[in-house]
Design an enzyme around this catalytic site. Structure first.
Site, mmCIF file in Angstrom:
data_model
loop_
_atom_site.group_PDB
_atom_site.id
_atom_site.type_symbol
_atom_site.label_atom_id
_atom_site.label_comp_id
_atom_site.label_asym_id
_atom_site.label_seq_id
_atom_site.Cartn_x
_atom_site.Cartn_y
_atom_site.Cartn_z
ATOM 1 N N LYS A 171 0.812 -1.194 0.006
ATOM 2 C CA LYS A 171 0.082 0.148 0.106
ATOM 3 C C LYS A 171 0.771 1.226 0.052
ATOM 4 O O LYS A 171 1.971 1.055 0.560
ATOM 5 C CB LYS A 171 -0.939 -0.016 1.358
ATOM 6 C CG LYS A 171 -2.249 0.755 1.078
ATOM 7 C CD LYS A 171 -3.074 -0.110 0.210
ATOM 8 C CE LYS A 171 -4.498 0.796 0.049
ATOM 9 N NZ LYS A 171 -5.568 -0.076 -0.233
HETATM 10 P P1 NAD Z 1 -13.501 7.684 -2.500
HETATM 11 O O1 NAD Z 1 -12.417 8.576 -2.428
HETATM 12 O O2 NAD Z 1 -14.015 7.394 -3.828
HETATM 13 O O3 NAD Z 1 -14.774 7.772 -1.442
HETATM 14 C C1 NAD Z 1 -14.660 7.769 -0.167
HETATM 15 C C2 NAD Z 1 -15.958 7.949 0.245
HETATM 16 O O4 NAD Z 1 -16.164 8.221 1.698
HETATM 17 C C3 NAD Z 1 -16.406 9.388 -0.064
HETATM 18 O O5 NAD Z 1 -17.750 9.675 -0.472
HETATM 19 C C4 NAD Z 1 -16.116 10.667 1.009
HETATM 20 O O6 NAD Z 1 -16.793 11.446 1.122
HETATM 21 C C5 NAD Z 1 -16.727 9.464 2.195
HETATM 22 N N1 NAD Z 1 -15.883 9.856 3.449
HETATM 23 C C6 NAD Z 1 -14.647 10.157 3.899
HETATM 24 N N2 NAD Z 1 -14.373 10.342 5.081
HETATM 25 C C7 NAD Z 1 -15.599 10.329 5.524
HETATM 26 C C8 NAD Z 1 -16.015 10.253 6.971
HETATM 27 N N3 NAD Z 1 -15.581 10.856 7.949
HETATM 28 N N4 NAD Z 1 -17.428 9.835 7.168
HETATM 29 C C9 NAD Z 1 -18.228 9.718 6.353
HETATM 30 N N5 NAD Z 1 -17.809 9.394 5.016
HETATM 31 C C10 NAD Z 1 -16.568 9.838 4.550
HETATM 32 O O7 NAD Z 1 -12.819 6.157 -2.033
HETATM 33 P P2 NAD Z 1 -12.962 4.907 -2.319
HETATM 34 O O8 NAD Z 1 -11.915 4.199 -3.523
HETATM 35 O O9 NAD Z 1 -14.710 4.487 -2.559
HETATM 36 O O10 NAD Z 1 -12.606 3.859 -0.928
HETATM 37 C C11 NAD Z 1 -13.400 3.827 0.122
HETATM 38 C C12 NAD Z 1 -13.029 2.778 1.087
HETATM 39 O O11 NAD Z 1 -12.925 1.365 0.197
HETATM 40 C C13 NAD Z 1 -11.571 2.848 1.529
HETATM 41 O O12 NAD Z 1 -11.440 2.149 2.933
HETATM 42 C C14 NAD Z 1 -10.556 1.907 0.593
HETATM 43 O O13 NAD Z 1 -9.326 1.606 0.944
HETATM 44 C C15 NAD Z 1 -11.590 1.015 0.373
HETATM 45 N N6 NAD Z 1 -11.350 0.360 -0.853
HETATM 46 C C16 NAD Z 1 -11.231 0.765 -2.238
HETATM 47 C C17 NAD Z 1 -11.244 -0.105 -3.182
HETATM 48 C C18 NAD Z 1 -11.284 0.658 -4.579
HETATM 49 O O14 NAD Z 1 -11.103 -0.148 -5.779
HETATM 50 N N7 NAD Z 1 -11.462 1.905 -4.826
HETATM 51 C C19 NAD Z 1 -10.944 -1.530 -3.261
HETATM 52 C C20 NAD Z 1 -10.955 -1.999 -1.953
HETATM 53 C C21 NAD Z 1 -11.150 -1.437 -0.914
#
Ligand code: NAD
Length: 423
Positions: free
Chosen positions: A112
């Protein structure tokens, strides 16, 4: 803007990751030396680097890349841009990637990375220059056979295109396989942008079936409305579920009769990617969102959202962990005692890395599959992961997280033993 500060009780996600590993080790016959090998990240990289800002000034940034394991293959994992990024967060996320790839039986280790930055404060040009300089600094340790980054919080397909270009121009070798999650025209895969949310949907449907809850009667709440949360929300809605609440960093929305997730997404796209002010639902706080009465709660924002402080009030029957590390070990205990089924992050959100793997395979053979082929491979692989974990949970009478860890750790240890320790 409504404040939505995450509740942080266990401020250190790496401590949580180690506790989760220790729980699984308790069920496995692993020597103390091997356990220590699993606990310690293989390689940790920190870089401080300058970027020229639009006003001509130099600003310094700090970036990290941790490769937790390269036992099962090249290291694999996302890059995050966030003001709260820290070495311990990146360590935890890299370890979770090792287990996630092993649960899904992908030929990868775990990694990561991240930069301490709020990219919303930067112009597009500044983000590009920061990304390219970070990518340049990473060149000695990344590569299609070494370590393959992907998008995470606040990074996306464009970020990956810049990294791919910087790597290719510097090494003199066009290298689409150095990153995944690229735009399709740059060697990305069809289906990648929806893959994580789609995987969340597949595993949630399997869990509902296991619990005999018809999807058409399922009320779903989603925290985080980005790459993962928004897609999971509209795909669950398309399966017949009712999305009664969604939230993001700007606040949360509630409608007991059901929100139209695609309509909320269209609104957010026109409002700096925030749902605040959406007119067709009641505004509630993020704290209220997490404790709504529902069948499925999908935390899809950040770590440490479900803690000892709120786990007792959660009224969901299934928690589908779209985010990485949303539940602390203390909360896990409370939820297990309350009979709430958790689909653990290292299984639930593995759709992203699974289609990343399919993207990397396509890049290496310069031959690309249709979206239907990708989605059906993804569904089959998520199915295999889900039922392998469920079987261990049933056979060994453990919760789904411990079962997923047992499966993952067994697979990593098996390969480590077969390869032996060099020299
Ligand atoms: P993103 O940036 O697209 O979205 C994150 C979302 O969370 C946004 O809507 C943001 O406003 C919201 N957010 C942030 N802080 C917040 C808070 N304090 N309270 C409420 N909402 C909040 O990110 P993503 O890619 O969707 O990733 C989200 C999670 O999923 C992370 O933990 C990431 O590690 C995990 N993840 C992502 C992927 C991927 O393919 N993108 C794969 C596996 C896991």
């Amino acid at each position: 803007m409504t404040t939505a500060t995450p509740k942080i009780e266990a401020a250190n996600p790496f401590e949580n990751a180690l506790q989760q590993l220790d729980r699984a080790l308790h069920y496995l016959d692993v020597s103390p030396g091997m356990a220590e090998f699993l606990r310690r990240p293989h390689r940790e990289f920190t870089v401080n680097f300058p970027v020229r800002m639009d006003n001509g000034e130099i600003q310094m940034f700090t970036g990290y890349r941790v490769q937790h394991s390269i036992v099962r293959g090249p290291a694999k994992g996302g890059i995050r841009y966030h003001p709260m990024v820290s070495m311990d967060e990146v360590r935890a996320l890299s370890m979770w990637m090792t287990w996630k790839c092993a649960v899904m039986n992908l030929p990868y280790g775990g990694a990561k990375g991240g930069i301490i930055v709020d990219p919303r404060q930067l112009s597009q040009g500044e983000v590009e220059r920061m990304t390219r300089r970070f990518a340049y600094e990473l060149i000695p340790i990344i590569g299609p056979d070494q370590d393959i980054p992907a998008p995470d919080v606040n990074t996306g397909a464009q970020t990956m295109a810049w990294i791919m270009d910087t790597y290719s121009m510097t090494t003199g070798t066009p290298s689409p396989g150095v990153v995944t999650g690229k735009p399709v025209s740059v060697g990305g895969s069809l289906g990648r942008s929806e893959a994580t949310g789609r995987g969340v949907m597949y595993t949630t449907l399997r869990a509902l079936k296991h619990l005999d809850i018809p999807v058409k009667e399922a009320r779903v709440v989603v925290q985080g409305f980005g790459n993962v949360g928004a897609v999971a929300a509209y795909l669950m809605q398309e399966e017949g579920a009712t999305i009664i609440g969604v939230g993001d960093v700007s606040g949360a929305l509630y409608d007991p009769n059901g929100l139209d997730a695609r309509d909320v997404l269209a609104y957010a796209r026109g409002h700096s990617n925030l749902i605040e002010g959406y007119p067709k639902a009641k505004a509630i706080t993020n704290e209220e969102l997490l404790t709504l009465e529902c069948d499925v709660l999908i935390p899809a924002a950040l770590e440490n959202q479900i803690t000892a402080a709120n786990a007792g009030q959660i009224k969901a029957r299934v928690i589908a962990e779209g985010a990485n590390g949303p539940t602390t070990p203390e909360a896990d205990d409370i939820l297990r005692q309350r009979g709430i089924m958790i689909i653990p992050d290292i299984l639930c959100n593995a759709g992203g890395v699974t289609v990343s793997y399919l993207e990397w395979v396509q890049d290496r053979q310069y031959f690309f599959w249709t979206e239907d082929e990708i989605n059906s491979r993804l569904e089959r692989m998520m199915d295999e992961g889900f039922y392998a974990v469920l079987k261990i949970a049933q056979d060994m009478e453990v919760d789904m997280r411990t079962a997923a860890y047992i499966l993952a750790v067994r697979r990593v240890v098996e390969v480590a033993q077969l390869r032996g320790f060099y020299p």
